[in-house]
Design a protein around this motif. Structure first.
Motif: not given
Length: 290
Positions: A27-38, A63-79
């Motif tokens: 991730f260029i910018e680490k998701p703020k609402r996502l812990s290492l465990w999640q 499935i990873k991209t779908v589960l990451l959507k609620p974290t507030g990370t931009s879709p392009q960053e997730i992909v």
């Protein structure tokens, strides 16, 4: 095996943790609402689904991209993070296979291999070892690729465009975050090294001691063979064939040992499948609540 099975689960869990750390660095910018465990749970859920889905890693990564959507990370960053992590995971696998392959081909363990097969192995090892070196050399000197293709066949044209998208994502990431890129590469390399240690432990607990480097080479060979049967759910039969082939190449012909490895690895797999199921339930509830 008895309670020694716990060590197998611990080793694979540690390997998954290194894989998660590698993805986190993609991730260029680490998701703020996502812990290492999640992130560990999301990655494991995706990998588990990819194991049984006929689309293999494509379905699992989606499935990873779908589960990451609620974290507030931009879709392009997730992909991009998913594409980059998959790319780095593959080339680090090539690196480890190349390094251990050179050791195997120059050791006394290759006496069981026919000369024609040895030539093929030398070509394969040199090619796979060279691919990551060539890629990083090109990443340092290349500019953004044009997402277009002149190929006439529709399938190959679409494949070419998708490959260019992946390479562009890796290129931008490497040029903007080179230290993160190399750190992710290191974590993915450790992911394979630690994961391959499982085979050494199974043989050791079965009364057979082999060099750790040999077990690394054997495991990487099994992983590559499994990739050819990725469309088969859980690679049933393909993994067992890979186990048998690599054990024979190392001079281990005992059917009992082959069955032990197959049963222990499937038992470990069942444990992590159950873990993935409960991780999905817990993660889904937590993300929906937040």
């Amino acid at each position: 095996m008895g309670w020694n099975l716990v060590w197998i689960i611990v080793i694979t869990g540690l390997a998954y943790l290194f894989g998660t750390a590698g993805w986190q660095n993609c991730f260029i910018e680490k998701p703020k609402r996502l812990s290492l465990w999640q992130l560990f749970c999301i990655r494991h859920i995706g990998e588990t689904i990819g194991l049984f889905n006929p689309t293999s890693i494509i379905g699992g990564d989606y499935i990873k991209t779908v589960l990451l959507k609620p974290t507030g990370t931009s879709p392009q960053e997730i992909v991009n993070s998913v594409l980059i992590s998959r790319f780095l995971a593959i080339i680090t696998q090539f690196s480890l296979f190349g390094i251990t392959g050179f050791w195997f081909l120059t050791s006394s363990f290759n006496k069981n291999i026919p000369d024609q097969t040895l030539v093929i192995l030398w070509i394969l090892v040199i090619a796979l070892f060279s691919i990551p070196l060539i890629i990083f050399f090109l990443l340092k000197r290349s500019k953004k690729l044009q997402v277009a293709s002149a190929l006439s066949w529709k399938f190959f044209r679409r494949l070419s465009i998708r490959l260019q998208l992946v390479l562009n994502a890796v290129l931008v990431f490497h040029q903007s975050q080179p230290y993160k890129c190399y750190r992710a590469y290191l974590y993915f390399f450790l992911h394979w090294v630690v994961g391959a240690f499982e085979l050494f432990l199974i043989l050791y607990f079965s009364g057979i001691t082999i060099p750790i480097v040999l077990s690394q080479f054997m495991d990487m060979g099994i992983v590559i063979i499994k990739s050819f049967g990725a469309f088969i759910p859980a690679q049933i039969g393909i993994e067992e064939f890979g186990n048998r082939l690599l054990l024979t190449s190392a001079g281990i012909y005992t059917i009992q040992v082959w069955l032990i490895i197959a049963l222990i690895r499937r038992s470990r797999q069942v444990f992590w499948i159950i873990f993935g199921f409960f991780a999905y339930l817990g993660l889904k509830k937590r993300l929906s609540t937040s």
